[in-house]
Scaffold this motif. Structure first.
Motif, PDB file in Angstrom:
ATOM      1  N   VAL A 115       5.131  59.204  39.218  1.00  0.00           N
ATOM      2  CA  VAL A 115       6.057  60.254  39.633  1.00  0.00           C
ATOM      3  C   VAL A 115       5.330  61.593  39.595  1.00  0.00           C
ATOM      4  O   VAL A 115       4.769  61.974  38.558  1.00  0.00           O
ATOM      5  N   ALA A 116       5.305  62.287  40.725  1.00  0.00           N
ATOM      6  CA  ALA A 116       4.770  63.645  40.796  1.00  0.00           C
ATOM      7  C   ALA A 116       5.951  64.595  40.612  1.00  0.00           C
ATOM      8  O   ALA A 116       6.830  64.678  41.465  1.00  0.00           O
ATOM      9  N   PHE A 117       5.972  65.290  39.487  1.00  0.00           N
ATOM     10  CA  PHE A 117       7.102  66.117  39.081  1.00  0.00           C
ATOM     11  C   PHE A 117       6.665  67.574  39.117  1.00  0.00           C
ATOM     12  O   PHE A 117       5.583  67.915  38.637  1.00  0.00           O
ATOM     13  N   GLY A 118       7.465  68.456  39.701  1.00  0.00           N
ATOM     14  CA  GLY A 118       7.050  69.846  39.745  1.00  0.00           C
ATOM     15  C   GLY A 118       7.883  70.687  40.686  1.00  0.00           C
ATOM     16  O   GLY A 118       9.043  70.391  40.954  1.00  0.00           O
ATOM     17  N   SER A 119       7.244  71.737  41.193  1.00  0.00           N
ATOM     18  CA  SER A 119       7.944  72.687  42.059  1.00  0.00           C
ATOM     19  C   SER A 119       7.384  72.616  43.474  1.00  0.00           C
ATOM     20  O   SER A 119       7.075  71.540  43.966  1.00  0.00           O
ATOM     21  N   SER A 120       7.237  73.758  44.130  1.00  0.00           N
ATOM     22  CA  SER A 120       6.910  73.749  45.559  1.00  0.00           C
ATOM     23  C   SER A 120       5.524  73.213  45.873  1.00  0.00           C
ATOM     24  O   SER A 120       5.314  72.643  46.952  1.00  0.00           O
ATOM     25  N   SER A 121       4.556  73.368  44.967  1.00  0.00           N
ATOM     26  CA  SER A 121       3.229  72.846  45.289  1.00  0.00           C
ATOM     27  C   SER A 121       3.152  71.342  45.098  1.00  0.00           C
ATOM     28  O   SER A 121       2.204  70.703  45.566  1.00  0.00           O
ATOM     29  N   THR A 122       4.136  70.763  44.417  1.00  0.00           N
ATOM     30  CA  THR A 122       4.272  69.304  44.395  1.00  0.00           C
ATOM     31  C   THR A 122       5.037  68.859  45.629  1.00  0.00           C
ATOM     32  O   THR A 122       4.658  67.899  46.301  1.00  0.00           O
ATOM     33  N   GLN A 123       6.092  69.598  45.945  1.00  0.00           N
ATOM     34  CA  GLN A 123       6.877  69.297  47.145  1.00  0.00           C
ATOM     35  C   GLN A 123       5.999  69.370  48.385  1.00  0.00           C
ATOM     36  O   GLN A 123       6.167  68.602  49.326  1.00  0.00           O
ATOM     37  N   GLY A 124       5.030  70.288  48.383  1.00  0.00           N
ATOM     38  CA  GLY A 124       4.062  70.365  49.472  1.00  0.00           C
ATOM     39  C   GLY A 124       4.185  71.577  50.362  1.00  0.00           C
ATOM     40  O   GLY A 124       3.668  71.589  51.482  1.00  0.00           O
ATOM     41  N   VAL A 153       3.683  56.417  44.787  1.00  0.00           N
ATOM     42  CA  VAL A 153       3.735  57.767  44.236  1.00  0.00           C
ATOM     43  C   VAL A 153       5.005  58.427  44.760  1.00  0.00           C
ATOM     44  O   VAL A 153       5.157  58.624  45.962  1.00  0.00           O
ATOM     45  N   VAL A 154       5.927  58.733  43.851  1.00  0.00           N
ATOM     46  CA  VAL A 154       7.208  59.328  44.205  1.00  0.00           C
ATOM     47  C   VAL A 154       7.132  60.844  44.029  1.00  0.00           C
ATOM     48  O   VAL A 154       6.716  61.323  42.973  1.00  0.00           O
ATOM     49  N   ASN A 155       7.532  61.585  45.055  1.00  0.00           N
ATOM     50  CA  ASN A 155       7.470  63.046  45.007  1.00  0.00           C
ATOM     51  C   ASN A 155       8.794  63.602  44.486  1.00  0.00           C
ATOM     52  O   ASN A 155       9.828  63.470  45.142  1.00  0.00           O
ATOM     53  N   ARG A 156       8.743  64.231  43.321  1.00  0.00           N
ATOM     54  CA  ARG A 156       9.922  64.846  42.723  1.00  0.00           C
ATOM     55  C   ARG A 156       9.701  66.357  42.555  1.00  0.00           C
ATOM     56  O   ARG A 156      10.066  66.959  41.561  1.00  0.00           O
ATOM     57  N   GLY A 157       9.071  66.957  43.572  1.00  0.00           N
ATOM     58  CA  GLY A 157       8.870  68.398  43.567  1.00  0.00           C
ATOM     59  C   GLY A 157      10.053  69.116  44.161  1.00  0.00           C
ATOM     60  O   GLY A 157      10.642  68.652  45.147  1.00  0.00           O
ATOM     61  N   LYS A 158      10.435  70.259  43.581  1.00  0.00           N
ATOM     62  CA  LYS A 158      11.542  71.057  44.104  1.00  0.00           C
ATOM     63  C   LYS A 158      11.170  72.529  44.015  1.00  0.00           C
ATOM     64  O   LYS A 158      10.985  73.075  42.922  1.00  0.00           O
ATOM     65  N   GLY A 159      11.036  73.177  45.156  1.00  0.00           N
ATOM     66  CA  GLY A 159      10.580  74.555  45.220  1.00  0.00           C
ATOM     67  C   GLY A 159      11.416  75.525  44.401  1.00  0.00           C
ATOM     68  O   GLY A 159      12.638  75.408  44.347  1.00  0.00           O
ATOM     69  N   GLY A 160      10.740  76.479  43.775  1.00  0.00           N
ATOM     70  CA  GLY A 160      11.410  77.545  43.038  1.00  0.00           C
ATOM     71  C   GLY A 160      11.723  77.230  41.588  1.00  0.00           C
ATOM     72  O   GLY A 160      12.123  78.113  40.830  1.00  0.00           O
ATOM     73  N   GLU A 161      11.536  75.977  41.194  1.00  0.00           N
ATOM     74  CA  GLU A 161      11.904  75.601  39.825  1.00  0.00           C
ATOM     75  C   GLU A 161      10.768  75.786  38.833  1.00  0.00           C
ATOM     76  O   GLU A 161       9.598  75.859  39.193  1.00  0.00           O
ATOM     77  N   ASP A 162      11.159  75.888  37.560  1.00  0.00           N
ATOM     78  CA  ASP A 162      10.187  75.787  36.479  1.00  0.00           C
ATOM     79  C   ASP A 162      10.838  75.024  35.333  1.00  0.00           C
ATOM     80  O   ASP A 162      11.870  74.371  35.527  1.00  0.00           O
ATOM     81  N   ALA A 163      10.261  75.105  34.157  1.00  0.00           N
ATOM     82  CA  ALA A 163      10.678  74.232  33.054  1.00  0.00           C
ATOM     83  C   ALA A 163      12.190  74.199  32.805  1.00  0.00           C
ATOM     84  O   ALA A 163      12.747  73.112  32.610  1.00  0.00           O
ATOM     85  N   PRO A 164      12.904  75.335  32.799  1.00  0.00           N
ATOM     86  CA  PRO A 164      14.353  75.261  32.519  1.00  0.00           C
ATOM     87  C   PRO A 164      15.107  74.367  33.507  1.00  0.00           C
ATOM     88  O   PRO A 164      15.958  73.563  33.104  1.00  0.00           O
ATOM     89  N   VAL A 186       3.650  72.506  36.356  1.00  0.00           N
ATOM     90  CA  VAL A 186       4.644  73.424  35.791  1.00  0.00           C
ATOM     91  C   VAL A 186       3.988  74.756  35.437  1.00  0.00           C
ATOM     92  O   VAL A 186       2.771  74.830  35.271  1.00  0.00           O
ATOM     93  N   GLY A 187       4.801  75.801  35.341  1.00  0.00           N
ATOM     94  CA  GLY A 187       4.305  77.084  34.839  1.00  0.00           C
ATOM     95  C   GLY A 187       4.147  78.193  35.855  1.00  0.00           C
ATOM     96  O   GLY A 187       4.224  79.371  35.504  1.00  0.00           O
ATOM     97  N   THR A 188       3.939  77.858  37.118  1.00  0.00           N
ATOM     98  CA  THR A 188       3.696  78.896  38.120  1.00  0.00           C
ATOM     99  C   THR A 188       4.912  79.808  38.293  1.00  0.00           C
ATOM    100  O   THR A 188       4.792  81.042  38.247  1.00  0.00           O
ATOM    101  N   ASN A 189       6.077  79.208  38.512  1.00  0.00           N
ATOM    102  CA  ASN A 189       7.267  80.024  38.740  1.00  0.00           C
ATOM    103  C   ASN A 189       7.681  80.784  37.485  1.00  0.00           C
ATOM    104  O   ASN A 189       8.272  81.872  37.579  1.00  0.00           O
ATOM    105  N   ALA A 190       7.358  80.238  36.323  1.00  0.00           N
ATOM    106  CA  ALA A 190       7.632  80.956  35.079  1.00  0.00           C
ATOM    107  C   ALA A 190       6.820  82.250  35.033  1.00  0.00           C
ATOM    108  O   ALA A 190       7.315  83.302  34.612  1.00  0.00           O
ATOM    109  N   VAL A 191       5.565  82.168  35.488  1.00  0.00           N
ATOM    110  CA  VAL A 191       4.713  83.365  35.545  1.00  0.00           C
ATOM    111  C   VAL A 191       5.279  84.363  36.552  1.00  0.00           C
ATOM    112  O   VAL A 191       5.417  85.565  36.258  1.00  0.00           O
ATOM    113  N   LEU A 192       5.637  83.889  37.728  1.00  0.00           N
ATOM    114  CA  LEU A 192       6.133  84.784  38.772  1.00  0.00           C
ATOM    115  C   LEU A 192       7.474  85.412  38.406  1.00  0.00           C
ATOM    116  O   LEU A 192       7.776  86.524  38.830  1.00  0.00           O
ATOM    117  N   ARG A 193       8.274  84.696  37.609  1.00  0.00           N
ATOM    118  CA  ARG A 193       9.594  85.202  37.202  1.00  0.00           C
ATOM    119  C   ARG A 193       9.545  85.942  35.870  1.00  0.00           C
ATOM    120  O   ARG A 193      10.574  86.347  35.339  1.00  0.00           O
TER     121      ARG A 193
END
Length: 322
Positions: A115-124, A153-164, A186-193
């Motif tokens: 499972v690829a879990f993450g935000s927009s760079s996982t989503q692609g 490999v299952v893509n579980r990326g969702k743009g704009g999200e972070d750990a919360p 993880v972590g990119t959107n937390a930095v940007l926000r």
């Protein structure tokens, strides 16, 4: 994300997933068994035969177009890394070493679910086609390396999200599907926000513990080195440091994307626009392809260690290529 039957997948193992979808209808038409029918005794036989001949020609035409499209997509995928070579960062690189579960299954030839879990760079976001996202590129690489294994490999990326936000869907979208390995970006959107890096790290550690308790191997992936992230220099540096510490304390795999991409730019003199799209944040096709290639190389190294019976001490299980 997986291909179809084993023989079909083995025969065209290097072809991206989306291309296989294009090919499937023609393959299904050609392979379908029709029930035997008695030939008519009147003059309708010629008309029926003529119609069947036209249908066959149309099917062959569709199949030919699908095959050409497959070849075109496969060639463009292969061309990505020929534009700029994908080189590992120089230094004393260590294997991830913390993937015993997925490595043992690959060695045994058993089905593997990642499972690829993450935000927009996982989503692609930033890629020009679904087959150029990092999860699809990684799947293709692993299938080439282990052609006899059913790898999904299952893509579980969702743009704009972070750990919360990710923690809210961790159980249902990751743990409940019973993966053999989770790659958590993880972590990119937390930095940007401007979220507190310490609070993010605390949530990530809780998530890591849950994933490991479920019996899955884990690889953490930290933020990307890009102009938008670098503009938040202090927060970015702290986030990268804390995520590395979480991986070390939990004996999890760690892919230091920030340092790998910094190496591309600062040591290999690759300009940002060669691996980042115009928004200054997301990777382009080459960036995703090289990221997937290096990540896949380390998974393969871990499998090699299992084959050789190498026991990796817990204190070196966090991946450090720099």
């Amino acid at each position: 994300m997986g291909f179809g039957g084993t023989s079909f997948r083995t025969a065209i193992i290097a072809i991206p997933l989306a291309a296989l979808v294009l090919l499937a209808p023609a393959a299904q038409v050609q392979g379908r068994a029709e029930p035997a029918q008695a030939l008519p005794t009147d003059g309708t036989q010629a008309a029926t035969t003529g119609t069947a001949g036209i249908d066959q020609l149309q099917q062959k035409s569709l199949a030919g177009k699908a095959i050409e499209k497959v070849k075109e997509v496969a060639k463009s995928a292969g061309d990505i890394l020929s534009r700029v070579p994908c080189r590992s960062p120089k230094g004393d690189g260590k294997s991830m070493g913390s993937l015993p579960h997925v490595a043992a299954k690959l060695v045994a030839g058993k089905p593997v679910l990642i499972v690829a879990f993450g935000s927009s760079s996982t989503q692609g976001f930033g890629s020009t086609s679904p087959e150029f996202t990092y999860p699809n590129r990684l799947a293709a690489q692993l299938r080439r390396q282990y052609p006899g294994v059913d790898i999904t490999v299952v893509n579980r990326g969702k743009g704009g999200e972070d750990a919360p936000e990710m923690m809210k869907r961790l159980q249902t979208e990751v743990i409940d599907v019973k993966p053999d390995m989770v790659i958590w970006q993880v972590g990119t959107n937390a930095v940007l926000r401007n979220l507190d890096p310490a609070e993010t790290a605390k949530l990530v550690e809780e998530g890591v513990a849950s994933i490991q308790a479920a019996g899955a191997d884990l690889v953490l992936v930290d933020p990307q080195y890009s102009p938008a992230v670098n503009a938040k220099g202090e927060n970015a540096s702290r986030m990268v440091q804390l995520l590395g510490k979480v991986a070390e304390l939990r004996h999890a795999g760690f892919f230091p994307r920030f340092e790998v991409m910094r190496d591309w730019h600062e040591k290999q003199s690759i300009p940002f626009d060669s691996f980042v799209v115009a928004d200054g944040l997301h990777m382009n096709d080459w960036g995703y392809a090289c990221f997937a290639q290096l990540l896949g190389d380390d998974i393969i190294k871990s499998v090699g260690q299992i084959k050789l019976g190498v026991a990796v001490p817990p204190n070196v299980q966090a991946y450090r290529p720099m």
